[in-house]
Design an enzyme around this catalytic site. Structure first.
Site, PDB file in Angstrom:
ATOM      1  N   GLN A 134      35.515  34.838  45.483  1.00 56.84           N
ATOM      2  CA  GLN A 134      36.759  34.368  46.097  1.00 56.84           C
ATOM      3  C   GLN A 134      36.498  33.105  46.924  1.00 56.84           C
ATOM      4  O   GLN A 134      37.234  32.122  46.806  1.00 56.84           O
ATOM      5  CB  GLN A 134      37.346  35.460  47.002  1.00 56.84           C
ATOM      6  CG  GLN A 134      38.615  35.034  47.694  1.00 56.84           C
ATOM      7  CD  GLN A 134      39.791  34.871  46.737  1.00 56.84           C
ATOM      8  OE1 GLN A 134      40.079  35.769  45.972  1.00 56.84           O
ATOM      9  NE2 GLN A 134      40.462  33.719  46.772  1.00 56.84           N
ATOM     10  N   ASP A 224      43.461  37.123  56.150  1.00 60.11           N
ATOM     11  CA  ASP A 224      43.362  38.203  55.171  1.00 60.11           C
ATOM     12  C   ASP A 224      44.046  39.422  55.800  1.00 60.11           C
ATOM     13  O   ASP A 224      44.364  39.415  57.001  1.00 60.11           O
ATOM     14  CB  ASP A 224      41.866  38.478  54.873  1.00 60.11           C
ATOM     15  CG  ASP A 224      41.644  39.420  53.698  1.00 60.11           C
ATOM     16  OD1 ASP A 224      42.613  39.779  53.004  1.00 60.11           O
ATOM     17  OD2 ASP A 224      40.469  39.807  53.474  1.00 60.11           O
ATOM     18  N   ARG A 292      40.278  30.918  40.874  1.00 61.78           N
ATOM     19  CA  ARG A 292      39.310  31.978  40.559  1.00 61.78           C
ATOM     20  C   ARG A 292      38.858  31.827  39.100  1.00 61.78           C
ATOM     21  O   ARG A 292      37.676  31.925  38.777  1.00 61.78           O
ATOM     22  CB  ARG A 292      39.933  33.369  40.753  1.00 61.78           C
ATOM     23  CG  ARG A 292      40.288  33.751  42.180  1.00 61.78           C
ATOM     24  CD  ARG A 292      39.070  34.023  43.034  1.00 61.78           C
ATOM     25  NE  ARG A 292      38.217  35.062  42.493  1.00 61.78           N
ATOM     26  CZ  ARG A 292      38.321  36.368  42.732  1.00 61.78           C
ATOM     27  NH1 ARG A 292      39.265  36.804  43.542  1.00 61.78           N
ATOM     28  NH2 ARG A 292      37.462  37.232  42.219  1.00 61.78           N
TER      29      ARG A 292
HETATM   30  N1  NVA Z   1      39.335  41.986  52.570  1.00 64.96           N
HETATM   31  C1  NVA Z   1      40.100  42.465  51.423  1.00 64.96           C
HETATM   32  C2  NVA Z   1      40.020  41.468  50.311  1.00 64.96           C
HETATM   33  C3  NVA Z   1      40.783  41.867  49.078  1.00 64.96           C
HETATM   34  C4  NVA Z   1      40.649  40.870  47.984  1.00 64.96           C
HETATM   35  C5  NVA Z   1      39.571  43.818  50.990  1.00 64.96           C
HETATM   36  O1  NVA Z   1      38.347  44.006  50.956  1.00 64.96           O
HETATM   37  O2  NVA Z   1      40.369  44.699  50.709  1.00 64.96           O
HETATM   38  N1   CP Z   2      41.541  38.256  45.927  1.00 67.58           N
HETATM   39  C1   CP Z   2      41.160  39.277  45.141  1.00 67.58           C
HETATM   40  O1   CP Z   2      39.971  39.556  44.945  1.00 67.58           O
HETATM   41  O2   CP Z   2      42.178  39.957  44.564  1.00 67.58           O
HETATM   42  P1   CP Z   2      42.094  41.330  43.743  1.00 67.58           P
HETATM   43  O3   CP Z   2      41.766  42.411  44.717  1.00 67.58           O
HETATM   44  O4   CP Z   2      43.464  41.460  43.149  1.00 67.58           O
HETATM   45  O5   CP Z   2      41.025  41.198  42.703  1.00 67.58           O
END
Ligand code: NVA
Ligand code: CP
Length: 307
Positions: A134, A224, A292
Protein backbone atom coordinates in the site's frame (compact mmCIF):
# COMPACT_ATOMS: atom_id res chain seq x y z
CA UNK A 1 18.30 -16.42 -2.50
CA UNK A 2 14.92 -14.94 -3.45
CA UNK A 3 14.17 -11.29 -2.73
CA UNK A 4 11.28 -11.04 -0.28
CA UNK A 5 9.09 -7.98 0.35
CA UNK A 6 7.93 -8.15 3.95
CA UNK A 7 8.71 -4.64 5.13
CA UNK A 8 9.32 -1.37 3.29
CA UNK A 9 12.94 -1.63 4.40
CA UNK A 10 13.45 -4.72 2.23
CA UNK A 11 14.27 -2.47 -0.75
CA UNK A 12 16.71 0.43 -1.05
CA UNK A 13 16.08 3.97 -2.26
CA UNK A 14 17.71 3.08 -5.61
CA UNK A 15 15.50 0.03 -5.99
CA UNK A 16 12.44 2.18 -5.28
CA UNK A 17 13.53 4.71 -7.93
CA UNK A 18 13.70 1.88 -10.44
CA UNK A 19 10.31 0.46 -9.39
CA UNK A 20 8.62 3.89 -9.51
CA UNK A 21 9.97 4.48 -13.05
CA UNK A 22 8.61 1.09 -14.12
CA UNK A 23 5.28 1.85 -12.42
CA UNK A 24 5.00 5.07 -14.39
CA UNK A 25 5.72 3.26 -17.66
CA UNK A 26 3.34 0.37 -16.92
CA UNK A 27 0.60 2.84 -15.96
CA UNK A 28 0.94 4.85 -19.17
CA UNK A 29 1.11 1.70 -21.31
CA UNK A 30 -2.05 0.34 -19.69
CA UNK A 31 -3.80 3.65 -20.38
CA UNK A 32 -3.06 2.93 -24.07
CA UNK A 33 -4.39 -0.64 -23.66
CA UNK A 34 -0.90 -2.09 -23.95
CA UNK A 35 -0.95 -4.29 -20.92
CA UNK A 36 -0.29 -7.83 -21.91
CA UNK A 37 3.27 -8.65 -20.92
CA UNK A 38 4.71 -12.14 -20.84
CA UNK A 39 6.87 -11.61 -17.75
CA UNK A 40 5.02 -14.25 -15.68
CA UNK A 41 3.89 -16.38 -18.65
CA UNK A 42 3.20 -19.95 -17.61
CA UNK A 43 3.88 -19.22 -13.95
CA UNK A 44 1.62 -19.26 -10.93
CA UNK A 45 1.62 -16.87 -7.97
CA UNK A 46 -0.13 -17.86 -4.72
CA UNK A 47 -2.35 -15.35 -2.96
CA UNK A 48 -3.22 -16.47 0.57
CA UNK A 49 -5.60 -14.42 2.72
CA UNK A 50 -6.44 -14.68 6.39
CA UNK A 51 -8.15 -11.26 6.59
CA UNK A 52 -10.71 -9.48 4.40
CA UNK A 53 -9.58 -7.66 1.28
CA UNK A 54 -10.98 -5.91 -1.80
CA UNK A 55 -8.16 -3.81 -3.27
CA UNK A 56 -5.23 -6.06 -2.50
CA UNK A 57 -6.88 -9.19 -3.76
CA UNK A 58 -8.26 -7.67 -6.98
CA UNK A 59 -5.26 -5.48 -7.82
CA UNK A 60 -2.78 -8.33 -7.33
CA UNK A 61 -4.92 -10.78 -9.29
CA UNK A 62 -5.22 -8.28 -12.17
CA UNK A 63 -1.49 -7.52 -11.96
CA UNK A 64 -0.58 -11.21 -12.17
CA UNK A 65 -2.97 -11.79 -15.09
CA UNK A 66 -1.74 -8.73 -16.94
CA UNK A 67 1.83 -10.00 -16.58
CA UNK A 68 0.76 -13.26 -18.21
CA UNK A 69 0.74 -15.32 -15.01
CA UNK A 70 -1.91 -17.22 -13.10
CA UNK A 71 -3.08 -16.35 -9.58
CA UNK A 72 -4.06 -19.10 -7.17
CA UNK A 73 -6.17 -17.43 -4.50
CA UNK A 74 -6.75 -19.26 -1.25
CA UNK A 75 -8.47 -18.44 2.00
CA UNK A 76 -5.98 -19.47 4.68
CA UNK A 77 -8.85 -21.05 6.64
CA UNK A 78 -9.24 -23.54 3.77
CA UNK A 79 -5.56 -24.47 3.71
CA UNK A 80 -3.51 -26.75 5.93
CA UNK A 81 -1.87 -23.58 7.36
CA UNK A 82 -4.87 -23.20 9.67
CA UNK A 83 -4.63 -26.83 10.81
CA UNK A 84 -1.11 -26.35 12.09
CA UNK A 85 1.08 -27.66 9.28
CA UNK A 86 4.57 -26.34 10.07
CA UNK A 87 5.34 -23.19 8.06
CA UNK A 88 8.79 -24.65 7.45
CA UNK A 89 7.04 -27.37 5.45
CA UNK A 90 4.51 -25.10 3.74
CA UNK A 91 7.26 -22.77 2.50
CA UNK A 92 9.20 -25.62 0.94
CA UNK A 93 6.10 -27.26 -0.56
CA UNK A 94 4.74 -24.06 -2.12
CA UNK A 95 8.19 -23.20 -3.50
CA UNK A 96 7.97 -26.37 -5.62
CA UNK A 97 4.85 -25.05 -7.42
CA UNK A 98 4.74 -21.29 -7.29
CA UNK A 99 6.93 -18.41 -8.47
CA UNK A 100 5.87 -16.13 -5.61
CA UNK A 101 3.52 -15.99 -2.62
CA UNK A 102 1.45 -12.93 -1.71
CA UNK A 103 0.11 -13.32 1.82
CA UNK A 104 -2.16 -11.35 4.19
CA UNK A 105 -2.38 -12.52 7.77
CA UNK A 106 -2.14 -11.33 11.38
CA UNK A 107 1.33 -12.26 12.68
CA UNK A 108 4.22 -11.00 10.59
CA UNK A 109 6.47 -13.62 12.18
CA UNK A 110 4.64 -16.17 10.02
CA UNK A 111 5.87 -14.43 6.87
CA UNK A 112 9.40 -14.32 8.24
CA UNK A 113 9.30 -18.08 8.93
CA UNK A 114 7.85 -18.79 5.49
CA UNK A 115 10.55 -16.63 3.89
CA UNK A 116 13.26 -18.54 5.71
CA UNK A 117 11.97 -21.78 4.21
CA UNK A 118 11.01 -20.60 0.71
CA UNK A 119 12.95 -20.34 -2.50
CA UNK A 120 10.33 -17.97 -3.95
CA UNK A 121 9.63 -14.32 -2.99
CA UNK A 122 7.22 -13.86 -0.07
CA UNK A 123 5.23 -10.62 -0.49
CA UNK A 124 3.47 -8.99 2.46
CA UNK A 125 -0.13 -8.16 1.55
CA UNK A 126 -0.71 -6.71 5.08
CA UNK A 127 0.07 -7.92 8.55
CA UNK A 128 -0.64 -6.43 11.97
CA UNK A 129 2.74 -4.70 11.71
CA UNK A 130 3.12 -3.55 8.07
CA UNK A 131 1.43 -2.86 4.73
CA UNK A 132 4.32 -2.18 2.35
CA UNK A 133 2.47 -2.74 -0.96
CA UNK A 134 0.00 0.00 0.00
CA UNK A 135 2.71 2.50 0.92
CA UNK A 136 4.58 1.64 -2.29
CA UNK A 137 1.49 2.74 -4.27
CA UNK A 138 0.96 5.72 -1.96
CA UNK A 139 4.48 7.08 -2.46
CA UNK A 140 4.02 6.70 -6.21
CA UNK A 141 0.76 8.68 -5.88
CA UNK A 142 2.59 11.36 -3.91
CA UNK A 143 5.26 11.52 -6.63
CA UNK A 144 2.55 12.00 -9.28
CA UNK A 145 1.28 14.97 -7.31
CA UNK A 146 4.57 16.73 -6.61
CA UNK A 147 5.63 16.52 -10.26
CA UNK A 148 9.37 16.99 -10.36
CA UNK A 149 9.86 18.47 -6.88
CA UNK A 150 12.25 16.32 -4.79
CA UNK A 151 10.51 13.80 -2.55
CA UNK A 152 13.02 14.46 0.25
CA UNK A 153 11.72 18.05 0.58
CA UNK A 154 8.11 16.97 1.17
CA UNK A 155 6.34 16.90 4.53
CA UNK A 156 3.77 14.14 4.99
CA UNK A 157 1.39 14.14 7.97
CA UNK A 158 -0.04 11.00 9.51
CA UNK A 159 -3.14 11.59 11.65
CA UNK A 160 -4.64 8.85 13.84
CA UNK A 161 -3.76 5.32 14.79
CA UNK A 162 -0.12 4.22 15.00
CA UNK A 163 -1.06 1.07 13.09
CA UNK A 164 0.44 -1.08 10.33
CA UNK A 165 0.12 1.82 7.86
CA UNK A 166 1.78 4.29 10.24
CA UNK A 167 4.63 1.84 10.86
CA UNK A 168 5.12 1.47 7.12
CA UNK A 169 5.09 5.23 6.49
CA UNK A 170 7.78 5.52 9.17
CA UNK A 171 9.93 3.00 7.32
CA UNK A 172 9.26 4.74 4.02
CA UNK A 173 10.42 8.07 5.48
CA UNK A 174 13.53 6.35 6.83
CA UNK A 175 14.39 4.76 3.46
CA UNK A 176 13.38 7.64 1.16
CA UNK A 177 14.28 10.60 3.40
CA UNK A 178 11.08 12.72 3.32
CA UNK A 179 9.72 14.55 6.39
CA UNK A 180 7.00 12.81 8.38
CA UNK A 181 4.92 14.32 11.20
CA UNK A 182 2.60 11.96 13.04
CA UNK A 183 -0.20 12.79 15.46
CA UNK A 184 -1.46 9.82 17.45
CA UNK A 185 -3.56 9.83 20.62
CA UNK A 186 -1.71 8.77 23.75
CA UNK A 187 -1.67 4.98 23.94
CA UNK A 188 -1.88 4.57 20.14
CA UNK A 189 1.69 5.31 19.08
CA UNK A 190 3.36 3.31 16.32
CA UNK A 191 5.51 0.33 17.23
CA UNK A 192 8.22 1.70 19.55
CA UNK A 193 11.13 -0.11 17.88
CA UNK A 194 10.05 0.91 14.38
CA UNK A 195 9.57 4.51 15.52
CA UNK A 196 12.94 4.72 17.30
CA UNK A 197 14.84 3.21 14.38
CA UNK A 198 13.10 5.50 11.88
CA UNK A 199 13.87 8.64 13.92
CA UNK A 200 17.46 7.49 14.24
CA UNK A 201 17.70 7.19 10.44
CA UNK A 202 15.72 10.34 9.68
CA UNK A 203 15.67 13.19 12.23
CA UNK A 204 12.85 14.85 10.25
CA UNK A 205 10.36 12.37 11.70
CA UNK A 206 8.39 13.79 14.65
CA UNK A 207 5.56 12.50 16.81
CA UNK A 208 2.91 14.98 18.04
CA UNK A 209 -0.26 14.71 20.10
CA UNK A 210 -1.98 17.53 18.21
CA UNK A 211 -3.30 16.84 14.67
CA UNK A 212 -3.16 20.58 13.90
CA UNK A 213 0.57 20.70 14.72
CA UNK A 214 1.33 17.57 12.71
CA UNK A 215 -0.64 18.76 9.67
CA UNK A 216 0.85 22.29 9.63
CA UNK A 217 2.46 22.88 6.24
CA UNK A 218 2.13 19.25 5.08
CA UNK A 219 2.05 18.44 1.36
CA UNK A 220 -0.02 15.31 2.07
CA UNK A 221 -2.33 14.48 4.97
CA UNK A 222 -2.81 10.80 5.52
CA UNK A 223 -5.10 8.82 7.78
CA UNK A 224 -6.62 5.36 8.25
CA UNK A 225 -9.47 3.77 10.20
CA UNK A 226 -9.48 4.06 14.00
CA UNK A 227 -9.91 0.29 14.42
CA UNK A 228 -7.93 -1.93 12.06
CA UNK A 229 -8.79 -5.53 11.27
CA UNK A 230 -8.38 -7.50 14.47
CA UNK A 231 -9.30 -4.48 16.65
CA UNK A 232 -13.05 -4.56 16.00
CA UNK A 233 -13.82 -5.28 19.67
CA UNK A 234 -12.21 -1.93 20.61
CA UNK A 235 -14.16 0.06 18.00
CA UNK A 236 -16.42 1.86 20.49
CA UNK A 237 -13.58 2.79 22.86
CA UNK A 238 -11.47 3.95 19.95
CA UNK A 239 -14.24 6.24 18.67
CA UNK A 240 -13.98 8.03 22.00
CA UNK A 241 -10.17 7.98 22.20
CA UNK A 242 -9.79 9.30 18.63
CA UNK A 243 -12.52 11.93 18.78
CA UNK A 244 -10.08 14.81 18.21
CA UNK A 245 -8.27 13.00 15.39
CA UNK A 246 -10.75 13.35 12.55
CA UNK A 247 -9.38 14.82 9.31
CA UNK A 248 -11.66 17.78 8.57
CA UNK A 249 -11.58 20.70 6.12
CA UNK A 250 -10.29 22.85 9.01
CA UNK A 251 -7.36 20.47 9.48
CA UNK A 252 -6.66 20.38 5.73
CA UNK A 253 -6.60 24.19 5.78
CA UNK A 254 -3.57 24.00 8.15
CA UNK A 255 -1.67 21.95 5.58
CA UNK A 256 0.26 23.45 2.64
CA UNK A 257 -1.78 25.09 -0.13
CA UNK A 258 -2.95 22.34 -2.51
CA UNK A 259 -2.15 19.58 0.01
CA UNK A 260 -3.52 16.18 -0.98
CA UNK A 261 -5.60 13.94 1.25
CA UNK A 262 -4.60 10.26 1.36
CA UNK A 263 -6.27 7.15 2.79
CA UNK A 264 -5.46 3.53 1.98
CA UNK A 265 -9.18 2.62 2.16
CA UNK A 266 -11.54 1.19 3.21
CA UNK A 267 -12.64 4.41 4.96
CA UNK A 268 -15.32 5.05 7.53
CA UNK A 269 -16.74 8.40 6.36
CA UNK A 270 -17.63 10.59 9.31
CA UNK A 271 -15.19 8.81 11.67
CA UNK A 272 -11.50 9.27 10.83
CA UNK A 273 -12.31 11.69 7.99
CA UNK A 274 -15.28 13.78 6.93
CA UNK A 275 -17.22 13.02 3.76
CA UNK A 276 -16.30 16.55 2.62
CA UNK A 277 -12.55 15.82 2.73
CA UNK A 278 -12.94 12.34 1.20
CA UNK A 279 -14.86 13.80 -1.76
CA UNK A 280 -12.80 17.00 -2.10
CA UNK A 281 -10.84 17.71 -5.30
CA UNK A 282 -7.59 17.22 -3.36
CA UNK A 283 -8.52 13.71 -2.25
CA UNK A 284 -6.37 11.18 -4.14
CA UNK A 285 -7.89 8.07 -2.54
CA UNK A 286 -8.97 6.42 -5.78
CA UNK A 287 -5.62 7.15 -7.45
CA UNK A 288 -3.95 5.38 -4.52
CA UNK A 289 -6.23 2.40 -5.07
CA UNK A 290 -5.56 2.36 -8.82
CA UNK A 291 -1.83 2.70 -8.30
CA UNK A 292 -1.81 -0.51 -6.27
CA UNK A 293 -2.22 -2.33 -9.60
CA UNK A 294 0.57 -0.52 -11.46
CA UNK A 295 3.03 -0.51 -8.55
CA UNK A 296 2.48 -4.20 -7.79
CA UNK A 297 3.11 -5.09 -11.44
CA UNK A 298 6.45 -3.28 -11.21
CA UNK A 299 7.15 -5.00 -7.88
CA UNK A 300 6.33 -8.48 -9.23
CA UNK A 301 8.55 -7.89 -12.28
CA UNK A 302 11.36 -6.78 -9.99
CA UNK A 303 11.11 -9.58 -7.40
CA UNK A 304 10.44 -12.42 -9.83
CA UNK A 305 13.11 -12.49 -12.50
CA UNK A 306 11.99 -13.39 -16.01
CA UNK A 307 12.81 -16.92 -17.12
N1 NVA B 1 -4.97 -0.47 9.04
C1 NVA B 1 -5.98 -1.16 8.24
C2 NVA B 1 -5.59 -1.14 6.80
C3 NVA B 1 -6.58 -1.83 5.89
C4 NVA B 1 -6.13 -1.83 4.47
C5 NVA B 1 -6.15 -2.57 8.76
O1 NVA B 1 -5.15 -3.23 9.06
O2 NVA B 1 -7.28 -3.02 8.88
N1 CP C 1 -5.99 -0.83 1.18
C1 CP C 1 -6.19 -2.16 1.19
O1 CP C 1 -5.27 -2.97 1.41
O2 CP C 1 -7.45 -2.55 0.93
P1 CP C 1 -8.07 -4.03 1.06
O3 CP C 1 -8.15 -4.35 2.51
O4 CP C 1 -9.41 -3.90 0.40
O5 CP C 1 -7.17 -4.99 0.34
Amino acid sequence: MPKHYITFRDLSADEYSFIFERTKKLKSERARNQYNRPHLAGRAIGMFFNKHSTRTRVSFECAINELGGHAIVMNIQDSQFSRGEPLSHSGRVLSRYLSGLVIRTYEESQLVTLARHSTIPIINALTNEHHPCQVLADIFTLLENINSEPLAKQLVAWIGDGNNMANTWLEAAAVLGFKLHLACPEGYDPDQAILARAINDNPNIKLFRSPMEAAAGARAVNTDVFASMGHEAQAQKRLEDFKNFQVTSELMAKAAPGAIFMHCLPAHPGEEVTEEVLESPNSVIFDEAENRLHAQKALLEYLIPSL
